[in-house]
Scaffold this active site. Structure first.
Site, PDB file in Angstrom:
ATOM      1  N   GLU A  68      27.911  27.025  48.495  1.00 28.21           N
ATOM      2  CA  GLU A  68      27.412  26.459  47.246  1.00 28.21           C
ATOM      3  C   GLU A  68      28.506  25.674  46.536  1.00 28.21           C
ATOM      4  OE1 GLU A  68      26.565  26.250  42.904  1.00 28.21           O
ATOM      5  OE2 GLU A  68      28.262  27.177  43.931  1.00 28.21           O
TER       6      GLU A  68
ATOM      7  N   ASP B  73      30.154  32.291  48.511  1.00 30.76           N
ATOM      8  CA  ASP B  73      31.457  31.636  48.606  1.00 30.76           C
ATOM      9  C   ASP B  73      32.105  31.502  47.242  1.00 30.76           C
ATOM     10  OD1 ASP B  73      29.379  29.698  48.051  1.00 30.76           O
ATOM     11  OD2 ASP B  73      30.846  28.113  48.364  1.00 30.76           O
TER      12      ASP B  73
ATOM     13  N   HIS C 148      25.235  32.820  45.501  1.00 22.03           N
ATOM     14  CA  HIS C 148      26.051  32.315  46.599  1.00 22.03           C
ATOM     15  C   HIS C 148      27.215  33.256  46.863  1.00 22.03           C
ATOM     16  CE1 HIS C 148      29.294  30.707  43.962  1.00 22.03           C
ATOM     17  NE2 HIS C 148      28.341  30.286  43.159  1.00 22.03           N
TER      18      HIS C 148
END
Length: 383
Positions: free
Chosen positions: A134, A72, A70
């Site tokens: 996520e 983020d 992910h």
């Protein structure tokens, strides 16, 4: 050819806190891939402010290995950092910065090895899958997973590079969030008989959830490999009321259930709602029939079920040499890939103990171990 540490420095430099867009990072990765002749596909969110990215190295066909991570990161607000969290800083054998372990080190290492993937033809494809959001409930990956088998080739193995100290994680808990909104009846606090306090009712509801949590802890299987060895129930925030001398009209909170992979968290919500219907609403309606309690499911992330004979388990254990069976209590996107029919494991550089902390770091040796694993994977995919 950039090193994994150099690419990690670049990725950490993008502030991809979940509340913000990840498009600057995604655009940079697309340009990097394009510079090596690799096309990529974006699967954006509804308003186009965020996107998942998918790319395939080698033959564009079914099978192969997907390297998933992910983009983020969690916020840094209010945390006492000693360095700029979005500038990679080396101190001795550690690299500090937000996302260094959770989890930009894994995609940085994978991208750094792209030239080696291209140096000799791959017989088996290696896919990159980079997601958004996520950290706020694994919200981004499902739309990308939905495209697999439709417009994207289906991998046979998915490695989710969350920080595991490069150990193979075979199972993790699921997540089930539900929101409760209590609507009471306002009145002067000296006339409690005329009102229905949403806050005090909310307190009773939270106490019920705590009772349910303790019951599960008391009934835990001592042989369970999870720590703690039971489904947990937790309320982290509560909002409600307007003043001390007003019987509150509204109270709101979210319940966070972290369930064993074989448990059914929806049963917890059903039990809770049935108790509300039988015990709480009749008392509220006796004062005012317009009072209510609304319970809505917010987010569902499946757990990762142990499958020691899967292709993912076999492959990654051969690549790392790790033969221990490890379970973790947190959730990842691995359960989402597994639920869609793909063999998945979690294995990546860094320790979850450093994740979400001020002065988050990854040890350089962890990146080196990840580099070794991925080089072995590249050799396997050539045969």
């Amino acid at each position: 050819m950039p090193t994994p540490v150099e690419l990690l420095e670049t990725l950490v430099g993008f502030d991809t806190t979940s509340a913000k867009s990840n498009m600057a990072l995604i655009d940079w990765v697309r340009t990097y891939l394009d510079g090596h002749g690799i096309a990529s596909t974006l699967v954006p969110n509804e308003d186009g402010t965020k996107a998942n990215l998918w790319a395939t190295v080698g033959p564009a066909r079914e099978g192969g290995v997907c390297l998933s991570g992910h983009t983020d990161v969690v916020p840094v607000d209010g945390q006492p950092w000693d360095t700029d969290p979005f500038t990679l800083t080396r101190k001795d054998d550690r690299l500090y910065g937000r996302g260094t372990c959770d989890m930009k080190a894994f995609p940085a290492t994978a991208l750094a090895l792209l030239p080696e993937m291209l140096a000799r033809p791959l017989a088996r494809p290696i896919h990159f899958a980079f997601s958004y959001d996520e950290e706020v409930g694994c919200l981004g990956a499902p739309s990308m997973i939905a495209e697999i088998g439709r417009s994207l080739p289906r991998p046979s193995v998915v490695i989710i590079g969350e920080p595991t100290d490069m150990k193979v994680v075979s199972a993790h808990k699921g997540m089930w969030f539900f929101r409760t909104i209590v609507t009471g009846k306002e009145a002067h606090s000296s006339q409690t008989h005329r009102g229905v306090s949403a806050v005090m009712t909310g307190a009773r509801l939270i106490a019920k959830l705590d009772e349910m949590a303790k019951a599960r802890a008391a009934a835990a299987d001592p042989d369970c490999k999870f720590v703690p060895p039971y489904t947990t129930i937790h309320v982290g925030t509560v909002q409600g009321g307007t003043a001390a001398n007003i019987i509150s009209r509204r109270c709101e909170f979210v319940c966070d259930v972290r369930n064993l992979p074989d448990d059914f968290p929806e049963d917890i919500q059903r039990e809770y709602e049935a108790w509300i219907e039988a015990e709480i609403l009749p008392e509220m309606h006796a004062v005012d029939p317009n009072t209510r309690i609304d319970v809505t499911t917010e987010n569902v992330v499946p757990g990762l079920r142990e499958d020691l004979d899967s292709e993912a388990e076999t492959l990654v254990r051969q690549l790392t040499g790790d033969n221990d069976v490890s379970y973790v209590p947190y959730g990842t996107e691995a359960g989402q890939f597994q639920s869609a029919g793909m063999a998945a494991v979690v294995c990546g550089p860094g320790s979850i103990d450093q994740a979400h902390q001020p002065n988050e770091y990854v040890e350089i040796d962890q990146i080196a171990q990840c580099e070794t694993m991925l080089r072995k994977l590249i050799d396997r995919c050539r045969s």
